[in-house]
Design a protein around this motif. Sequence first.
Motif: not given
Length: 258
Positions: A69, A72, A77, A98
């Motif tokens: 998070q 992000d 990316k 992820r």
Amino acid sequence: MCARTAPHDAPALVLIHGSAASARSWDALVPMLTGSHRVIRIDLLGHGRSAKPDGPGYATSDQARRVGQALDLLGVKQAVIVGHSSGGVVATALAERRPELVTALVLINTGPSLDAFIEAGSAAVGLTQWPPADEQIRRFASTGFSRAGARIPQQLLDEMRAMTYHTLTATMQATTDYLKQQPLPERLAVLGKPLLVIFGEDDRRWRSSSAADYRVVPGARVELLPGLGHSPILEDPQRTAAPLLAFAEIHAAASTAR
């Protein structure tokens, strides 16, 4: 909490500290890495300048979710993820949760399984008070270095004292629980992520010979650093940074090419 350096558009290199430490444990390495990378350091929940709530939330998967998070929010990316000690366990969990975010992984003195733990040298804190006295912290931290009697940096004393009893025990238990579920090499072997394992050969917490367990991961590289212990990032930052930087530059370039 996270801290970053270098240009926003440089390849991202994310550094995750171990138990009872913080983003400051990377201080000596950062100047060697920022020339070609956007270095992002994370304070995991319960550590450093991050919150230290009572209750749940310290599971390895929860720590990995929060790292994702944070990246992000920073607009990252893809990144090469580096973890020291239990930070490497969080890095592995992030790659599982992820995979699109993780270009490659670097694990520094991260035990592959509980079988590799040197229990006799675990330096039980023997807590009778909180915050603990300096001598208690020194006993706890002593096995983090290659030789008994090594000087323990003041910042380690301060960082552990800034924790709570709950945050310390909960995060250490979370690492144990994660490794009980499945060893890291088995988890990593199915992910297909490039992997570099750096291990101080004189580690007094995890058998350095266990670094070979990571060779089940296709293409994994293992670098043993003679004369260094569990915390090569503190004992010899330059020797630690050399293989890390070479690996990160290769895989950052490969990511950019895609």
